[in-house]
Enzyme design. Structure first.
Site, PDB file in Angstrom:
ATOM      1  N   MET A 296     -16.390  31.398  30.853  1.00  0.00           N
ATOM      2  CA  MET A 296     -16.917  30.171  31.432  1.00  0.00           C
ATOM      3  C   MET A 296     -17.531  29.241  30.385  1.00  0.00           C
ATOM      4  O   MET A 296     -18.193  28.265  30.734  1.00  0.00           O
ATOM      5  CB  MET A 296     -17.973  30.497  32.499  1.00  0.00           C
ATOM      6  CG  MET A 296     -17.420  31.196  33.725  1.00  0.00           C
ATOM      7  SD  MET A 296     -16.244  30.156  34.657  1.00  0.00           S
ATOM      8  CE  MET A 296     -14.678  30.888  34.210  1.00  0.00           C
ATOM      9  N   LYS A 297     -17.341  29.534  29.111  1.00  0.00           N
ATOM     10  CA  LYS A 297     -17.916  28.682  28.072  1.00  0.00           C
ATOM     11  C   LYS A 297     -16.975  27.526  27.724  1.00  0.00           C
ATOM     12  O   LYS A 297     -15.953  27.316  28.357  1.00  0.00           O
ATOM     13  CB  LYS A 297     -18.260  29.523  26.841  1.00  0.00           C
ATOM     14  CG  LYS A 297     -19.425  30.483  27.072  1.00  0.00           C
ATOM     15  CD  LYS A 297     -20.717  29.757  27.427  1.00  0.00           C
ATOM     16  CE  LYS A 297     -21.933  30.665  27.450  1.00  0.00           C
ATOM     17  NZ  LYS A 297     -21.893  31.705  28.479  1.00  0.00           N
ATOM     18  N   VAL A 298     -17.325  26.776  26.699  1.00  0.00           N
ATOM     19  CA  VAL A 298     -16.536  25.612  26.297  1.00  0.00           C
ATOM     20  C   VAL A 298     -15.304  26.055  25.513  1.00  0.00           C
ATOM     21  O   VAL A 298     -14.197  25.590  25.744  1.00  0.00           O
ATOM     22  CB  VAL A 298     -17.403  24.653  25.459  1.00  0.00           C
ATOM     23  CG1 VAL A 298     -16.592  23.460  24.976  1.00  0.00           C
ATOM     24  CG2 VAL A 298     -18.605  24.185  26.278  1.00  0.00           C
TER      25      VAL A 298
END
Length: 384
Positions: free
Chosen positions: A181-183
């Site tokens: 769910m990170k960049v």
């Protein structure tokens, strides 16, 4: 449902994984090394200071171990942090000491850190909330003046910088997160940075079973013909990343500027669409020279209606959340025995809106229209 977080993956990542499959080597290997080198270029540091690991949490645990923290030591960190940060401290036997944050930026200031220092403080650990750099330069100066090591939890700040210096390179040790769910995503994974060259070499050993050299032909014992023998000067574990996740990460790193540019556009659109909504506070402007990764876009409302706003947006197909619940209220860390009024105020007022490159402008306007409608209805019910 318009999701609050969502990865951006495509054919390039699939092709990179296919190449790893074709190589018949999917473990810790050449693509891991390449990812470390590319990420070092991205940060402006030497590649030997970085270790690609299986998750950022493992990096926080290893950072506290490298500092030799233990019983009788204190570590200052903001209460508005992910629980992994406090867990990494507590696992050593040291005591997490929670500090305040600015209620608008949700980042601690150098003054907040200073007030929380104790005679037993052996480290400071700061989070860059939502990818915003915060007061990190002043905090780093304070830590250097006091001779206290600084750990940067840069999990959400993979592309943040101040006047050209990458966030994560202000402190002595840092971690970035590449979870789903990170960049920049690898599925799971993280990067550990260690400023000191000798400590960085030790970190690499500890992340791979404590091996001074891996077994294998041309390695330990090769002079005697026994390449299978081990050289293990200290106890470690296995928390290194692998070539599958590194291959995905290398592609994602190339795409990172585009990801961040789109996130910046979405944040600017939120700013424009929500600027005149009564009772709604938006993220404060970045100081000059500060550049964010734009991981979170947060709004703040009256605490009495925050949960209702979240529920009504969810009913309208819009997922929101609050990151991160105050750690000083978590049962294992005192369950409210400590009072941090500004952190508590921020926690009761803040809501993170959807922010990821998968959103088009129509999605963003659907969020702002729904939020405006909810806020108007609350105001009509309580005109005072």
């Amino acid at each position: 449902m318009i999701q609050v977080f969502q990865p951006t993956l495509g054919e390039a990542e699939l092709a990179a994984v296919a190449e790893v499959f074709e190589s018949n080597w999917i473990g810790h290997g050449p693509r891991t090394k390449e990812f470390e080198a590319r990420f070092a270029e991205h940060l402006g540091v030497e590649p030997d200071r970085l270790v690609f690991i299986n998750c950022a949490t493992a990096g926080l645990f290893l950072a506290t171990e490298l500092l030799g923290l233990g019983e009788g030591d204190d570590v200052v960190l903001p209460s508005l942090s992910f629980v992994a940060a406090a867990n990494a401290v507590a696992a050593t036997g040291a005591r997490p000491v929670f500090c305040e944050v600015d209620p608008r930026t949700l980042n601690p200031t150098a003054a907040d850190i200073d007030l929380a220092l104790t005679p037993r403080t052996k480290a400071v650990m700061v989070l860059h909330y939502g990818g915003y750099p915060g007061d990190i330069a002043a905090i780093a100066d304070l830590c250097r003046e006091r001779g206290i090591p600084l750990i940067e939890d840069a999990a959400c700040a993979v592309a943040s910088h101040i006047d050209g210096q990458a966030v994560g390179t202000f402190g002595d040790l840092s971690v970035w997160s590449f979870d789903a769910m990170k960049v920049l995503v690898c599925g799971d994974g993280g990067m550990l940075y260690v400023r000191d060259a000798e400590q960085a070499a030790r970190a690499r050993r500890l992340a791979y079973h404590g091996l001074a050299r891996p077994s294998g032909f041309g390695q330990a014992g090769a002079a005697s013909g026994r390449w299978w023998e081990l050289d293990v000067p200290e106890v470690g574990r296995r928390i290194v990343g692998n070539d599958l996740t590194a291959a995905v990460g290398t592609v994602q790193l190339r795409r990172l500027p585009g990801f961040v540019a789109r996130r910046r556009e979405i944040a600017a659109l939120y700013d424009r669409e929500l600027a005149d909504v009564p009772g709604l506070s938006l993220p404060p402007p970045l100081p000059e020279g500060h550049h964010s990764t734009y991981y979170f876009y947060w709004v703040q409302v009256d605490p009495g209606i925050r949960d209702e706003v979240a529920a009504e947006l969810y009913a309208a197909g819009i997922y929101t959340t609050f990151r991160y619940p105050p750690l000083h209220r978590v049962p294992v860390y005192g369950a409210g025995a400590q009072r941090l009024p500004r952190s508590e105020e921020a926690a009761e007022r803040t809501l993170c809106l959807p922010l990821h490159p998968g959103l088009d402008d129509a999605d963003v306007r659907a969020v702002t229209t729904a939020l405006r409608k909810v806020m108007d209805a609350r105001r009509e019910e309580n005109p005072s």
